[in-house]
Design an enzyme around this catalytic site. Structure first.
Site, PDB file in Angstrom:
ATOM      1  N   GLU A 275       0.838  -1.210   0.000  1.00 11.49           N
ATOM      2  CA  GLU A 275       0.000   0.000   0.000  1.00 11.49           C
ATOM      3  C   GLU A 275       0.874   1.262   0.000  1.00 11.49           C
ATOM      4  O   GLU A 275       0.574   2.245  -0.674  1.00 11.49           O
ATOM      5  CB  GLU A 275      -0.933   0.019   1.217  1.00 11.49           C
ATOM      6  CG  GLU A 275      -1.906  -1.136   1.274  1.00 11.49           C
ATOM      7  CD  GLU A 275      -2.762  -1.258   0.037  1.00 11.49           C
ATOM      8  OE1 GLU A 275      -3.169  -0.238  -0.540  1.00 11.49           O
ATOM      9  OE2 GLU A 275      -3.007  -2.405  -0.395  1.00 11.49           O
ATOM     10  N   TRP A 278       1.936   1.780  -3.459  1.00 12.91           N
ATOM     11  CA  TRP A 278       0.888   2.431  -4.268  1.00 12.91           C
ATOM     12  C   TRP A 278       0.965   3.952  -4.117  1.00 12.91           C
ATOM     13  O   TRP A 278       0.803   4.711  -5.066  1.00 12.91           O
ATOM     14  CB  TRP A 278      -0.512   1.968  -3.821  1.00 12.91           C
ATOM     15  CG  TRP A 278      -1.032   0.756  -4.532  1.00 12.91           C
ATOM     16  CD1 TRP A 278      -1.170  -0.491  -4.006  1.00 12.91           C
ATOM     17  CD2 TRP A 278      -1.494   0.673  -5.900  1.00 12.91           C
ATOM     18  NE1 TRP A 278      -1.687  -1.336  -4.967  1.00 12.91           N
ATOM     19  CE2 TRP A 278      -1.900  -0.658  -6.124  1.00 12.91           C
ATOM     20  CE3 TRP A 278      -1.608   1.592  -6.955  1.00 12.91           C
ATOM     21  CZ2 TRP A 278      -2.410  -1.083  -7.353  1.00 12.91           C
ATOM     22  CZ3 TRP A 278      -2.114   1.158  -8.169  1.00 12.91           C
ATOM     23  CH2 TRP A 278      -2.507  -0.159  -8.362  1.00 12.91           C
ATOM     24  N   TRP A 306     -20.038  12.742 -19.365  1.00 11.83           N
ATOM     25  CA  TRP A 306     -20.657  11.818 -18.418  1.00 11.83           C
ATOM     26  C   TRP A 306     -22.106  12.235 -18.204  1.00 11.83           C
ATOM     27  O   TRP A 306     -22.356  13.392 -17.829  1.00 11.83           O
ATOM     28  CB  TRP A 306     -19.888  11.823 -17.094  1.00 11.83           C
ATOM     29  CG  TRP A 306     -18.466  11.364 -17.209  1.00 11.83           C
ATOM     30  CD1 TRP A 306     -17.423  12.041 -17.772  1.00 11.83           C
ATOM     31  CD2 TRP A 306     -17.937  10.113 -16.770  1.00 11.83           C
ATOM     32  NE1 TRP A 306     -16.277  11.286 -17.705  1.00 11.83           N
ATOM     33  CE2 TRP A 306     -16.558  10.090 -17.086  1.00 11.83           C
ATOM     34  CE3 TRP A 306     -18.491   8.999 -16.125  1.00 11.83           C
ATOM     35  CZ2 TRP A 306     -15.735   9.014 -16.784  1.00 11.83           C
ATOM     36  CZ3 TRP A 306     -17.665   7.935 -15.819  1.00 11.83           C
ATOM     37  CH2 TRP A 306     -16.306   7.940 -16.149  1.00 11.83           C
ATOM     38  N   ASN A 341     -10.891   2.591   3.215  1.00  5.90           N
ATOM     39  CA  ASN A 341     -10.479   2.403   1.815  1.00  5.90           C
ATOM     40  C   ASN A 341     -11.462   1.562   1.006  1.00  5.90           C
ATOM     41  O   ASN A 341     -11.794   1.904  -0.134  1.00  5.90           O
ATOM     42  CB  ASN A 341      -9.087   1.761   1.773  1.00  5.90           C
ATOM     43  CG  ASN A 341      -8.651   1.500   0.347  1.00  5.90           C
ATOM     44  OD1 ASN A 341      -8.551   2.430  -0.455  1.00  5.90           O
ATOM     45  ND2 ASN A 341      -8.429   0.245  -0.016  1.00  5.90           N
ATOM     46  N   TRP A 359     -15.927  11.467 -12.881  1.00  5.58           N
ATOM     47  CA  TRP A 359     -15.068  11.180 -11.726  1.00  5.58           C
ATOM     48  C   TRP A 359     -14.480  12.435 -11.107  1.00  5.58           C
ATOM     49  O   TRP A 359     -14.198  12.497  -9.906  1.00  5.58           O
ATOM     50  CB  TRP A 359     -13.937  10.218 -12.117  1.00  5.58           C
ATOM     51  CG  TRP A 359     -13.019  10.750 -13.185  1.00  5.58           C
ATOM     52  CD1 TRP A 359     -13.154  10.604 -14.530  1.00  5.58           C
ATOM     53  CD2 TRP A 359     -11.830  11.542 -12.991  1.00  5.58           C
ATOM     54  NE1 TRP A 359     -12.136  11.242 -15.189  1.00  5.58           N
ATOM     55  CE2 TRP A 359     -11.303  11.817 -14.280  1.00  5.58           C
ATOM     56  CE3 TRP A 359     -11.159  12.024 -11.876  1.00  5.58           C
ATOM     57  CZ2 TRP A 359     -10.141  12.582 -14.462  1.00  5.58           C
ATOM     58  CZ3 TRP A 359     -10.004  12.777 -12.057  1.00  5.58           C
ATOM     59  CH2 TRP A 359      -9.506  13.048 -13.336  1.00  5.58           C
ATOM     60  N   TRP A 382      -9.265   7.696  -7.892  1.00  5.10           N
ATOM     61  CA  TRP A 382     -10.522   8.014  -8.584  1.00  5.10           C
ATOM     62  C   TRP A 382     -10.457   7.533 -10.027  1.00  5.10           C
ATOM     63  O   TRP A 382     -11.405   6.953 -10.545  1.00  5.10           O
ATOM     64  CB  TRP A 382     -10.831   9.523  -8.515  1.00  5.10           C
ATOM     65  CG  TRP A 382     -11.701   9.801  -7.327  1.00  5.10           C
ATOM     66  CD1 TRP A 382     -11.304  10.266  -6.114  1.00  5.10           C
ATOM     67  CD2 TRP A 382     -13.113   9.568  -7.232  1.00  5.10           C
ATOM     68  NE1 TRP A 382     -12.378  10.346  -5.264  1.00  5.10           N
ATOM     69  CE2 TRP A 382     -13.502   9.934  -5.915  1.00  5.10           C
ATOM     70  CE3 TRP A 382     -14.084   9.105  -8.097  1.00  5.10           C
ATOM     71  CZ2 TRP A 382     -14.823   9.827  -5.480  1.00  5.10           C
ATOM     72  CZ3 TRP A 382     -15.407   8.996  -7.660  1.00  5.10           C
ATOM     73  CH2 TRP A 382     -15.763   9.358  -6.368  1.00  5.10           C
TER      74      TRP A 382
HETATM   75  C1  LIG Z   1     -11.505   6.989  -4.400  1.00  2.00           C
HETATM   76  C2  LIG Z   1     -10.314   6.956  -3.453  1.00  2.00           C
HETATM   77  C3  LIG Z   1      -9.724   8.144  -3.043  1.00  2.00           C
HETATM   78  C4  LIG Z   1      -8.590   8.126  -2.206  1.00  2.00           C
HETATM   79  N1  LIG Z   1      -8.042   9.325  -1.806  1.00  2.00           N
HETATM   80  C5  LIG Z   1      -6.938   9.315  -1.019  1.00  2.00           C
HETATM   81  C6  LIG Z   1      -6.341  10.530  -0.597  1.00  2.00           C
HETATM   82  O1  LIG Z   1      -6.771  11.635  -0.936  1.00  2.00           O
HETATM   83  N2  LIG Z   1      -5.249  10.456   0.224  1.00  2.00           N
HETATM   84  C7  LIG Z   1      -4.715   9.253   0.611  1.00  2.00           C
HETATM   85  O2  LIG Z   1      -3.735   9.245   1.359  1.00  2.00           O
HETATM   86  N3  LIG Z   1      -5.250   8.095   0.203  1.00  2.00           N
HETATM   87  C8  LIG Z   1      -6.346   8.082  -0.591  1.00  2.00           C
HETATM   88  N4  LIG Z   1      -6.902   6.894  -0.976  1.00  2.00           N
HETATM   89  C9  LIG Z   1      -6.209   5.632  -0.645  1.00  2.00           C
HETATM   90  C10 LIG Z   1      -6.653   4.956   0.657  1.00  2.00           C
HETATM   91  O3  LIG Z   1      -8.048   4.869   0.715  1.00  2.00           O
HETATM   92  C11 LIG Z   1      -6.160   5.687   1.896  1.00  2.00           C
HETATM   93  O4  LIG Z   1      -4.774   5.919   1.803  1.00  2.00           O
HETATM   94  C12 LIG Z   1      -6.398   4.855   3.162  1.00  2.00           C
HETATM   95  O5  LIG Z   1      -7.777   4.555   3.280  1.00  2.00           O
HETATM   96  C13 LIG Z   1      -5.920   5.617   4.371  1.00  2.00           C
HETATM   97  O6  LIG Z   1      -6.158   4.870   5.521  1.00  2.00           O
HETATM   98  P1  LIG Z   1      -4.976   4.210   6.335  1.00  2.00           P
HETATM   99  O7  LIG Z   1      -3.903   5.197   6.582  1.00  2.00           O
HETATM  100  O8  LIG Z   1      -5.595   3.540   7.508  1.00  2.00           O
HETATM  101  O9  LIG Z   1      -4.453   3.145   5.276  1.00  2.00           O
HETATM  102  P2  LIG Z   1      -3.605   1.806   5.421  1.00  2.00           P
HETATM  103  O10 LIG Z   1      -4.436   0.712   4.864  1.00  2.00           O
HETATM  104  O11 LIG Z   1      -3.052   1.625   6.765  1.00  2.00           O
HETATM  105  O12 LIG Z   1      -2.423   2.028   4.366  1.00  2.00           O
HETATM  106  C14 LIG Z   1      -1.165   2.603   4.746  1.00  2.00           C
HETATM  107  C15 LIG Z   1      -0.837   3.762   3.866  1.00  2.00           C
HETATM  108  O13 LIG Z   1      -0.653   3.339   2.532  1.00  2.00           O
HETATM  109  C16 LIG Z   1      -1.100   4.344   1.632  1.00  2.00           C
HETATM  110  N5  LIG Z   1      -2.197   3.796   0.832  1.00  2.00           N
HETATM  111  C17 LIG Z   1      -3.079   2.846   1.185  1.00  2.00           C
HETATM  112  N6  LIG Z   1      -3.906   2.569   0.174  1.00  2.00           N
HETATM  113  C18 LIG Z   1      -3.540   3.370  -0.843  1.00  2.00           C
HETATM  114  C19 LIG Z   1      -4.004   3.545  -2.166  1.00  2.00           C
HETATM  115  N7  LIG Z   1      -5.026   2.840  -2.663  1.00  2.00           N
HETATM  116  N8  LIG Z   1      -3.419   4.483  -2.934  1.00  2.00           N
HETATM  117  C20 LIG Z   1      -2.378   5.209  -2.472  1.00  2.00           C
HETATM  118  N9  LIG Z   1      -1.893   5.070  -1.231  1.00  2.00           N
HETATM  119  C21 LIG Z   1      -2.460   4.165  -0.430  1.00  2.00           C
HETATM  120  C22 LIG Z   1      -1.595   5.503   2.493  1.00  2.00           C
HETATM  121  O14 LIG Z   1      -0.544   6.413   2.631  1.00  2.00           O
HETATM  122  C23 LIG Z   1      -1.918   4.820   3.807  1.00  2.00           C
HETATM  123  O15 LIG Z   1      -1.847   5.661   4.907  1.00  2.00           O
HETATM  124  C24 LIG Z   1      -8.056   6.889  -1.801  1.00  2.00           C
HETATM  125  C25 LIG Z   1      -8.657   5.695  -2.212  1.00  2.00           C
HETATM  126  C26 LIG Z   1      -9.774   5.734  -3.021  1.00  2.00           C
HETATM  127  C27 LIG Z   1     -10.391   4.427  -3.471  1.00  2.00           C
END
Ligand SMILES: Cc1cc2nc3c(=O)[nH]c(=O)nc-3n(C[C@H](O)[C@H](O)[C@H](O)COP(=O)(O)OP(=O)(O)OC[C@H]3O[C@@H](n4cnc5c(N)ncnc54)[C@H](O)[C@@H]3O)c2cc1C
Length: 476
Positions: A275, A278, A306, A341, A359, A382
């Site tokens: 993650e 990513w 759209w 997420n 989107w 997105w």
């Molecule tokens: C439509 C959509 C919009 C999103 N917008 C954002 C946003 O504006 N900012 C953001 O930080 N994340 C975003 N995410 C990714 C992800 O949802 C969040 O990073 C995550 O939910 C944050 O919670 P956590 O720190 O507990 O994540 P954890 O599951 O603990 O993950 C650890 C870290 O990994 C990174 N990460 C995790 N998943 C993703 C991912 N899919 N893409 C990129 N990095 C990721 C984040 O930095 C996160 O803190 C988005 C996902 C979706 C589907």
């Protein structure tokens, strides 16, 4: 040892910590005296739609903590309010600095700001150095053998992991040279009110800002890391790290997180590290393709009109679509600034596929509300959900919101938390309450249309419409 500079100004931006900090560490190694500054940038603040914004408050608390931490080490933070592009060159001149050090930011507006600052500093014969800090690898460091940026995640991730070594993960030390920190002259942290903002429910919501908050959040998550792969998709269990806001503002070092995950055995750590990769992948995409900010990554989807309109978009924003899992997520977002997420994926798919809303409108709504809002990750995800992005979901992959809800919130406790109108609905009907017969609704004192909206679209019909629309768009 001869020092490179006499005085350096370290400009803090999204790196609000006093340890393992690339720019601060280098400045302390290379200069006799090191000043520290933070600017509440009015170019950013003035553009915010609301004068009550949890993110501003998060930053404010974090800056206050950083100032106190630096002061305890003999320095302190010079906090200014104004246009950073003007303030930083003025401050550097005023303090007699030979150079300004900062950590690199990859968002297009930040890049433009930094170019402007660099230009103004150059005119004053002051150097400007940027360092890699918020990412393990700068975008141009992970490219294909032919020198091209990757467009697909898995080869990017493999190359990223291949390049990783202990040197890259080593902390950027600060502690041993703190005697070079210079007091900032005046320490003047304005109040939130003086910045034109009122306080929010940030702290009451349990968000812990600053390095202290990050440390506690990280310590708590380390206990759960080994089960991450099993529980991460369950919004009802809320088992993810909640570190995104700290990564956004640099109140924790990404190197510390990656180091720990990399050296920890097991699927939980391995998947969690994925993650974090990513996150770097989307920063890389934004860096090489800044046009994605308001264009589809895939040109064939760029000029689409759209068809989804204002009415369905408004229902989605306020969490009144009639699909409980979607509504729960949208309400969690506005109530807390966070959304799980899995639910972000469900609501984004619903908006772009079931409702066929552009989107970009969803992306902007998230940008308005997310505490962890990050342009690269938000835009990338997105576009992934909308199938317009690189390495995105294929357009024919459309989440069924009811099936997702049954799978990831099996007893509906996440839904019940955020959609209290469904309190009387029995467990068996919580994912699709409209399927209850009128007599069943009456028996539990609940009525669709009165207590909770009927679904604004029928998923099966919406799915068929989306498939037809996307495939015709592709052949245009
Ligand atoms: C439509 C959509 C919009 C999103 N917008 C954002 C946003 O504006 N900012 C953001 O930080 N994340 C975003 N995410 C990714 C992800 O949802 C969040 O990073 C995550 O939910 C944050 O919670 P956590 O720190 O507990 O994540 P954890 O599951 O603990 O993950 C650890 C870290 O990994 C990174 N990460 C995790 N998943 C993703 C991912 N899919 N893409 C990129 N990095 C990721 C984040 O930095 C996160 O803190 C988005 C996902 C979706 C589907």
């Amino acid at each position: 040892m001869t020092l490179r500079y006499d005085r350096v100004l370290v400009w803090f931006r999204r790196d609000l910590r006093d340890h393992d900090h690339a720019a601060l560490s280098r400045a302390l190694h290379e200069a006799r005296a090191v000043y520290c500054a933070f600017v509440f940038d009015t170019d950013i603040l003035d553009a915010l739609p609301d004068r009550s914004d949890r993110r501003v408050e998060f930053i404010w608390h974090s800056v206050r903590e950083l100032d106190a931490a630096l002061a305890a080490l003999g320095g302190g933070l010079r906090v200014e309010v104004g246009r950073a592009r003007a303030v930083i060159p003025r401050l550097a001149r005023e303090l007699g600095c030979d150079a300004v050090y900062a950590n690199r930011d990859y968002e297009p507006e930040a890049v433009a700001r930094d170019e402007c600052v660099a230009h103004r500093l150059r005119e004053a014969s002051i150097a400007f150095h940027l360092f890699t800090d918020q990412l393990i690898f700068a975008p141009e460091e992970v490219v294909s053998a032919a020198g091209q940026p990757y467009r697909v995640f898995t080869p990017y991730k493999n190359a990223w992991l291949k390049g990783l070594d202990e040197a890259r993960l080593a902390p950027h030390p600060v502690a041993e040279r703190t005697h070079r920190l210079a007091p900032p002259g005046k320490r003047t942290l304005p109040t939130l009110e003086a910045l034109g903002f009122s306080s929010t429910d940030l702290l009451q919501r349990g968000v812990a800002p600053g390095m202290g908050g990050a440390k506690r959040t990280w310590a708590a998550f380390q206990e759960r890391l080994s089960d991450y792969h099993l529980l991460r998709d369950r919004p009802d269990l809320d088992a993810t790290s909640h570190l995104s806001v700290h990564l956004r503002h640099g109140t924790i070092s990404v190197r510390a997180l990656v180091r720990h995950a990399y050296h920890t055995q097991g699927d939980g750590a391995r998947i969690w590290l994925g993650e974090l990769i990513w996150r770097e992948f989307f920063q890389m995409i934004l860096h090489f393709h800044p046009r994605v900010v308001d264009h589809a990554f895939r040109p064939e989807f760029d000029d689409l009109r759209w068809p989804g309109g204002d009415d369905v978009f408004a229902a989605w924003c306020v969490g009144r679509t009639g699909y409980p899992i979607v509504d729960a997520g949208m309400r969690q977002l506005t109530a807390t600034g966070f959304m799980h997420n899995r639910v972000r994926m469900i609501v984004a798919s619903f908006l772009t596929k079931d409702l066929l809303v552009d989107w970009r409108r969803g992306e902007r709504h998230f940008a308005r509300w997310l505490l962890d809002y990050e342009l690269a990750s938000n835009n990338g995800n997105w576009q992934w959900a909308a199938s317009t992005g690189c390495d995105a979901q294929p357009y024919f992959r459309i989440f069924n919101p009811v099936a997702q809800s049954e799978k990831y919130d099996p007893d509906g406790s996440y839904i019940r938390r955020w959609v209290p109108e469904l309190a009387r609905v029995p467990d068996a009907a919580i994912h699709a309450p409209w399927q209850m017969r009128p007599i069943e609704q009456e028996a539990c004192g609940f009525r669709i249309g009165r207590d909770y909206p009927a679904p604004i679209v029928d998923h099966a019909a919406a799915r068929a419409r989306a498939l037809a629309w996307f495939s015709s768009a592709r052949v245009q």
